[in-house]
Design a protein around this motif. Structure first.
Motif, mmCIF file in Angstrom:
data_model
loop_
_atom_site.group_PDB
_atom_site.id
_atom_site.type_symbol
_atom_site.label_atom_id
_atom_site.label_comp_id
_atom_site.label_asym_id
_atom_site.label_seq_id
_atom_site.Cartn_x
_atom_site.Cartn_y
_atom_site.Cartn_z
ATOM 1 N N TYR A 114 -2.481 51.461 -83.063
ATOM 2 C CA TYR A 114 -1.951 51.358 -81.711
ATOM 3 C C TYR A 114 -1.891 52.757 -81.092
ATOM 4 C CZ TYR A 114 -0.536 46.625 -82.956
ATOM 5 O OH TYR A 114 -0.540 45.311 -83.345
ATOM 6 N N GLU A 115 -2.041 52.834 -79.770
ATOM 7 C CA GLU A 115 -2.022 54.128 -79.092
ATOM 8 C C GLU A 115 -0.605 54.620 -78.811
ATOM 9 O OE1 GLU A 115 -4.449 54.260 -75.661
ATOM 10 O OE2 GLU A 115 -6.250 53.497 -76.661
ATOM 11 N N LEU A 116 0.332 53.692 -78.663
ATOM 12 C CA LEU A 116 1.721 54.063 -78.336
ATOM 13 C C LEU A 116 2.671 53.318 -79.268
ATOM 14 C CD1 LEU A 116 1.630 53.865 -74.421
ATOM 15 C CD2 LEU A 116 1.514 55.919 -75.817
ATOM 16 N N ALA A 117 3.749 53.993 -79.674
ATOM 17 C CA ALA A 117 4.777 53.359 -80.511
ATOM 18 C C ALA A 117 6.131 53.978 -80.194
ATOM 19 C CB ALA A 117 4.452 53.528 -81.991
ATOM 20 N N CYS A 118 7.144 53.136 -80.165
ATOM 21 C CA CYS A 118 8.511 53.582 -79.842
ATOM 22 C C CYS A 118 9.471 52.956 -80.842
ATOM 23 C CB CYS A 118 8.868 53.165 -78.409
ATOM 24 S SG CYS A 118 10.577 53.504 -77.932
ATOM 25 N N VAL A 119 10.415 53.774 -81.372
ATOM 26 C CA VAL A 119 11.444 53.278 -82.291
ATOM 27 C C VAL A 119 12.765 53.211 -81.530
ATOM 28 C CG1 VAL A 119 12.691 53.641 -84.436
ATOM 29 C CG2 VAL A 119 10.281 54.290 -84.267
ATOM 30 N N ASN A 120 13.293 52.003 -81.363
ATOM 31 C CA ASN A 120 14.590 51.780 -80.716
ATOM 32 C C ASN A 120 15.616 51.532 -81.819
ATOM 33 O OD1 ASN A 120 13.743 51.345 -77.659
ATOM 34 N ND2 ASN A 120 12.263 50.246 -78.951
ATOM 35 N N LEU A 121 16.548 52.462 -81.993
ATOM 36 C CA LEU A 121 17.498 52.423 -83.106
ATOM 37 C C LEU A 121 18.825 51.826 -82.653
ATOM 38 C CD1 LEU A 121 17.912 53.373 -86.084
ATOM 39 C CD2 LEU A 121 18.929 55.457 -85.140
ATOM 40 N N VAL A 122 19.393 50.935 -83.475
ATOM 41 C CA VAL A 122 20.690 50.337 -83.173
ATOM 42 C C VAL A 122 21.794 51.373 -83.395
ATOM 43 C CG1 VAL A 122 22.335 48.525 -83.770
ATOM 44 C CG2 VAL A 122 19.887 48.029 -83.774
ATOM 45 N N ARG A 123 22.616 51.585 -82.368
ATOM 46 C CA ARG A 123 23.734 52.523 -82.468
ATOM 47 C C ARG A 123 24.973 51.805 -83.033
ATOM 48 N NH1 ARG A 123 24.572 55.563 -76.862
ATOM 49 N NH2 ARG A 123 25.525 53.530 -76.433
ATOM 50 N N PRO A 124 26.003 52.565 -83.425
ATOM 51 C CA PRO A 124 27.223 51.915 -83.942
ATOM 52 C C PRO A 124 27.860 50.940 -82.955
ATOM 53 C CG PRO A 124 27.226 54.246 -84.523
ATOM 54 C CD PRO A 124 26.051 54.043 -83.622
ATOM 55 N N ASP A 125 27.688 51.175 -81.630
ATOM 56 C CA ASP A 125 28.285 50.265 -80.655
ATOM 57 C C ASP A 125 27.428 49.036 -80.389
ATOM 58 O OD1 ASP A 125 26.190 51.299 -79.236
ATOM 59 O OD2 ASP A 125 27.388 52.200 -77.638
ATOM 60 N N GLY A 126 26.253 48.920 -81.047
ATOM 61 C CA GLY A 126 25.405 47.751 -80.915
ATOM 62 C C GLY A 126 24.240 47.922 -79.968
ATOM 63 N N HIS B 124 16.709 37.627 -93.377
ATOM 64 C CA HIS B 124 16.986 38.680 -92.410
ATOM 65 C C HIS B 124 18.407 39.188 -92.562
ATOM 66 C CE1 HIS B 124 13.651 37.053 -89.554
ATOM 67 N NE2 HIS B 124 13.180 37.747 -90.567
ATOM 68 N N GLY B 125 18.519 40.474 -92.808
ATOM 69 C CA GLY B 125 19.836 41.083 -92.836
ATOM 70 C C GLY B 125 20.201 41.637 -91.465
ATOM 71 N N GLU B 126 20.898 42.746 -91.460
ATOM 72 C CA GLU B 126 21.345 43.358 -90.213
ATOM 73 C C GLU B 126 20.165 43.964 -89.459
ATOM 74 O OE1 GLU B 126 24.385 46.942 -88.772
ATOM 75 O OE2 GLU B 126 24.011 46.530 -90.897
ATOM 76 N N LEU B 127 20.174 43.841 -88.113
ATOM 77 C CA LEU B 127 19.130 44.440 -87.294
ATOM 78 C C LEU B 127 19.333 45.951 -87.268
ATOM 79 C CD1 LEU B 127 16.735 43.967 -85.324
ATOM 80 C CD2 LEU B 127 18.422 44.008 -83.466
ATOM 81 N N VAL B 128 18.308 46.697 -87.732
ATOM 82 C CA VAL B 128 18.368 48.154 -87.773
ATOM 83 C C VAL B 128 17.799 48.754 -86.502
ATOM 84 C CG1 VAL B 128 17.540 50.201 -89.008
ATOM 85 C CG2 VAL B 128 18.260 48.168 -90.279
ATOM 86 N N GLY B 129 16.751 48.168 -85.973
ATOM 87 C CA GLY B 129 16.108 48.676 -84.771
ATOM 88 C C GLY B 129 14.952 47.781 -84.393
ATOM 89 N N VAL B 130 14.201 48.206 -83.367
ATOM 90 C CA VAL B 130 13.052 47.438 -82.889
ATOM 91 C C VAL B 130 11.902 48.405 -82.651
ATOM 92 C CG1 VAL B 130 12.143 45.905 -81.110
ATOM 93 C CG2 VAL B 130 14.543 45.714 -81.810
ATOM 94 N N LEU B 131 10.719 48.058 -83.183
ATOM 95 C CA LEU B 131 9.499 48.812 -82.898
ATOM 96 C C LEU B 131 8.820 48.208 -81.673
ATOM 97 C CD1 LEU B 131 7.819 49.350 -86.395
ATOM 98 C CD2 LEU B 131 8.622 51.123 -84.844
ATOM 99 N N SER B 132 8.521 49.043 -80.683
ATOM 100 C CA SER B 132 7.737 48.609 -79.523
ATOM 101 C C SER B 132 6.362 49.250 -79.642
ATOM 102 C CB SER B 132 8.405 49.054 -78.225
ATOM 103 O OG SER B 132 9.710 48.538 -78.122
ATOM 104 N N VAL B 133 5.277 48.445 -79.596
ATOM 105 C CA VAL B 133 3.923 48.976 -79.728
ATOM 106 C C VAL B 133 3.108 48.563 -78.512
ATOM 107 C CG1 VAL B 133 4.045 48.933 -82.227
ATOM 108 C CG2 VAL B 133 3.107 46.965 -81.023
ATOM 109 N N ASP B 134 2.076 49.367 -78.184
ATOM 110 C CA ASP B 134 1.300 49.104 -76.974
ATOM 111 C C ASP B 134 -0.132 49.631 -77.164
ATOM 112 O OD1 ASP B 134 0.688 48.309 -74.442
ATOM 113 O OD2 ASP B 134 1.709 49.955 -73.427
ATOM 114 N N ARG B 135 -1.073 48.968 -76.458
ATOM 115 C CA ARG B 135 -2.476 49.373 -76.349
ATOM 116 C C ARG B 135 -3.168 49.526 -77.703
ATOM 117 N NH1 ARG B 135 -2.700 53.841 -71.679
ATOM 118 N NH2 ARG B 135 -3.257 55.123 -73.460
#
Length: 568
Positions: free
Chosen positions: A47-59, A151-162
Motif C-alpha cells: 500500500y502507498e499510505l498507512a496510518c496507525v490510530n492508537l486507542v488512548r486511555p480515555d477511549g 477478539h480481545g481489547e481494541l488496541v488501535g486501527v490501521l487505515s490503508v490507502d492506494r
C-alpha cells in the motif's frame, strides 16, 4: 505486496512480510513500534499510505504514526478521533473477515465525522475491481482474547490507502493485512507493557533514592524546624507518650527535652480542651487547643497529627506538628467579639441576641398548650404555615419526618416518640395570672424621650446616655441573663427561669434604674423607658418572640400618659 493468485505466493513476498513483523517486535520503544507498524504496511503489504490510530486511555483514538506521504503525515499526526465516530465506521461498509471496507459510494456519509483523514486524487476506476481514490480500508488491531473470545481489547486501527497495483486486494491480500493487524496488536501491547515496566523501574529507583535522602532530610527538618515537632508512641500501654521533641517545641512550652519525655499531650492540654484532643484523629487529625507552659500559663497552638513507620512492617509512631497560633487566636477572638457585640455599648448585638435565643428553641414544642399554640399561630410566617401543612399531611402516611430529618411514627397506637427528646424544651406561663410556670422572659425596652436629647444636645450626649443605660441594665440583671442592644435606643433582656410576676418586677426595677439622672456632656438629663414582656417557647422562632415582645412594649407605651414618658 503485489496481489497474486492463490495459492501461489512469491517467496519474496513472504520474506518481506516476515521482516516487517520481526522489525515491529524488536523496536526499542512504543513510538518506534508504532512507526514500524505503519512502515511495514507500505514496504511489505503493497500500500502507498498507512496510518496507525492508537486507542488512548480515555477511549478516543489518536493518529500515532503515518507512512507513505510526508504532507499527509504533517497534516494529521497527533489529531484525535472520537471513539463513537470510529465505532460507527467499523460498523458500516463491507466486512472482509476482521477488515472493514467502505467503498467510495458510501464514504460520503463519513465526511462530517471527527476522524482524521486525508484525501487522495486520481482517475475514477474503469473496471469493477479497481481502487477508487475515495475507497477506505480499515484493519482493527485487537489484542489476543481469551478462550472462546477471538477478539480481545481494541488496541488501535490501521487505515490503508492506494494499493500499488491499483486494484482492490484479493483473498491473499486481505488475509495478509488481517494477519499483520493481529501481529501489530501484539507488538503494540508488548511495547506498552515494556514501556510501563521501564517507567515503573525508573520510578522505583527514584523512590529508593528519595527514601534514602528523606531519612536525612527528615532528621534535619525535625531538629531544625521553626515550629514545634514531637514523636509519640502509637498503640500499646504507652500510647501517646512523647518520645522525642525538637528545640522549637521545648522553647514554646518552656520545658527541657528530658522533661518532655515524661509527658503525653493529654497531660499538657488545658482541661477544657481534652475533648478536642480526644476527638482529633490520629491520621491527618488537626485541632486548635491550649497547651500548658512550665510557668503555669497556656498557649494556643494548632496541632496536626500524622502516622509514620520506621519500616514497612516496623512499629508506627505519631508525628505531631505544633504551631504557635496565640496571636492569631487573639485576633480571631477580637474579631468575633466585634462581629457579635455593639461597638458603642459593648452589649451583644442583634445577630448575637437572635443566635442565643434561637439556641434555646426547637421547631416543635414537646407539649403544645392551647395558649402557646394560639400565640405561635398569631406570628407564624407563610413559610412556617406551609411547613406545618406538610407535617399535617405526614400524619396520613405510615411514617413521617420532622424538619431535622429524625423519623418518628405517627400511626394510631404507635409508641409516642419526640424527635427532640434530647432537648430541654422551653415553656411559657399561661394566661395573664402567675400560674407558677417559670420560663424564658424577653423584655423589649424602648427609651422614651431619647430623640429630644439627640436633637437638643447632640449625638455625643445621646451616645453617653446609651452607654449609661446599657451599664444600668447590665447591673440590674442576674449573672447569666443577656442584655443586648438591637439598635438605636432599643434594648432586649433575656432572663430565664422567671415567672410572670418575676418578669414584671424586673421591668419595674430596670425602669426605675433608667429614669435616674444621667450625666452627659456636662449636664444632667433623663430618659424614660417602656418595657414589653414576651415569652419564648419551643415552636416559635427568634423573630417571632421578639415581635411579640415589641408589640407588647408599644401597647405598654401607649397606655402610659405622656408626662410619664418624659426625658431631658
Amino acid at each position: 505486496m503485489e496481489t497474486e493468485s492463490e495459492p501461489y505466493v512469491r517467496l519474496a513476498s513472504l520474506r518481506q512480510l516476515h521482516q516487517a513483523m520481526a522489525d515491529m517486535n524488536t523496536a526499542r520503544s512504543l513510538a518506534d513500534t508504532l512507526q514500524t507498524v505503519a512502515d511495514g504496511v507500505v514496504t511489505a503489504l503493497g500500500y502507498e499510505l498507512a496510518c496507525v490510530n492508537l486507542v488512548r486511555p480515555d477511549g478516543d483514538l489518536v493518529v500515532a504514526a503515518f507512512a507513505g506521504n510526508a504532507a499527509a503525515e504533517a497534516l494529521i499526526t497527533g489529531r484525535v478521533g472520537s471513539r463513537a465516530s470510529w465505532e460507527r465506521r467499523l460498523s458500516m461498509g463491507e466486512t472482509w473477515g476482521d477488515l472493514v471496507f467502505i467503498p467510495h459510494t458510501e464514504g460520503w456519509v463519513l465526511d462530517d465525522d471527527d476522524v482524521p483523514q486525508w484525501y487522495t486524487d486520481g482517475p475514477a476506476p474503469r473496471f469493477e475491481d479497481e481502487w477508487h481514490p475515495s475507497d477506505r480500508l480499515f484493519a482493527p488491531m485487537y489484542a489476543p482474547g481469551g478462550q472462546g473470545n477471538p477478539h480481545g481489547e481494541l488496541v488501535g486501527v490501521l487505515s490503508v490507502d492506494r494499493p500499488r497495483n491499483g486494484r482492490l486486494p484479493g483473498a491473499w491480500g486481505r488475509e495478509a493485512l488481517q494477519m499483520y493487524a493481529f501481529q501489530a496488536a501484539i507488538a503494540v501491547s508488548n511495547a506498552r507493557l515494556r514501556s510501563n515496566m521501564q517507567r515503573a523501574l525508573v520510578r522505583l529507583e527514584r523512590e529508593q533514592q528519595a527514601l534514602r535522602a528523606s531519612e536525612e532530610s527528615f532528621r534535619q527538618a525535625f531538629e531544625y524546624a521553626p515550629s514545634g515537632m514531637a514523636i509519640a508512641e502509637m498503640g500499646g500501654e504507652q500510647h501517646g507518650r512523647i518520645l522525642r521533641t525538637n528545640d522549637a517545641l521545648c522553647r514554646l512550652l518552656g520545658r527541657p527535652s528530658s522533661a518532655m519525655r515524661r509527658y503525653s499531650f493529654s497531660d499538657l492540654v488545658h482541661p477544657e480542651d481534652i475533648g478536642t484532643l480526644l476527638r482529633t484523629s490520629a491520621e491527618g487529625g488537626r485541632a486548635e487547643l491550649r497547651l500548658g507552659r512550665r510557668d503555669g500559663t497556656y498557649v494556643w497552638v494548632s496541632l496536626r497529627n500524622s502516622v509514620v513507620a520506621d519500616t514497612a512492617d516496623g512499629p508506627r509512631f505519631l508525628l505531631t506538628h505544633v504551631e504557635d497560633i496565640e496571636e492569631r487566636k487573639r485576633r480571631e477572638l477580637q474579631l468575633a467579639h466585634r462581629a457579635s457585640h455593639d461597638s458603642l455599648t459593648g452589649l451583644p448585638n442583634s445577630a448575637e441576641l437572635r443566635s442565643r435565643l434561637a439556641a434555646r428553641l426547637c421547631r416543635r414544642p414537646q407539649t403544645a398548650h392551647p395558649a402557646a399554640v394560639d400565640a405561635y399561630e398569631a406570628y407564624e410566617p407563610f413559610e412556617a404555615q406551609e411547613a406545618y401543612e406538610f407535617q399535617d399531611a405526614a400524619h396520613t402516611h405510615p411514617a413521617a419526618y420532622d424538619t431535622g430529618g429524625h423519623g418518628f411514627d405517627l400511626r394510631p397506637g404507635a409508641e409516642p416518640y419526640d424527635a427532640y427528646d434530647h432537648h430541654v424544651h422551653t415553656v411559657a406561663p399561661e394566661g395573664e395570672r402567675d400560674d407558677g410556670t417559670k420560663g424564658l422572659a424577653v423584655l423589649f425596652c424602648d427609651l422614651d424621650g431619647f430623640k429630644s436629647i439627640n436633637d437638643r444636645f447632640g449625638h455625643n450626649a445621646g451616645d453617653a446616655v446609651l452607654i449609661e443605660v446599657a451599664r444600668r441594665l447590665s447591673r440590674g440583671v442576674r449573672d447569666g441573663d443577656t442584655v443586648a442592644r438591637l439598635g438605636g435606643d432599643e434594648f432586649v433582656i433575656l432572663a430565664d427561669g422567671l415567672g410572670r410576676a418575676d418578669a414584671q418586677d424586673l421591668a419595674v426595677r430596670l425602669r426605675s434604674e433608667i429614669i435616674q439622672p444621667i450625666r452627659a456632656e456636662g449636664r444632667a438629663v433623663r430618659v424614660g423607658a417602656s418595657f414589653g414582656i414576651g415569652w419564648a417557647h419551643c415552636g416559635m422562632t427568634a423573630d417571632e418572640v421578639l415581635k411579640s415582645a415589641d408589640e407588647r412594649m408599644y401597647v405598654e407605651k401607649r397606655s402610659r400618659p405622656k408626662q410619664h414618658r418624659r426625658a431631658g
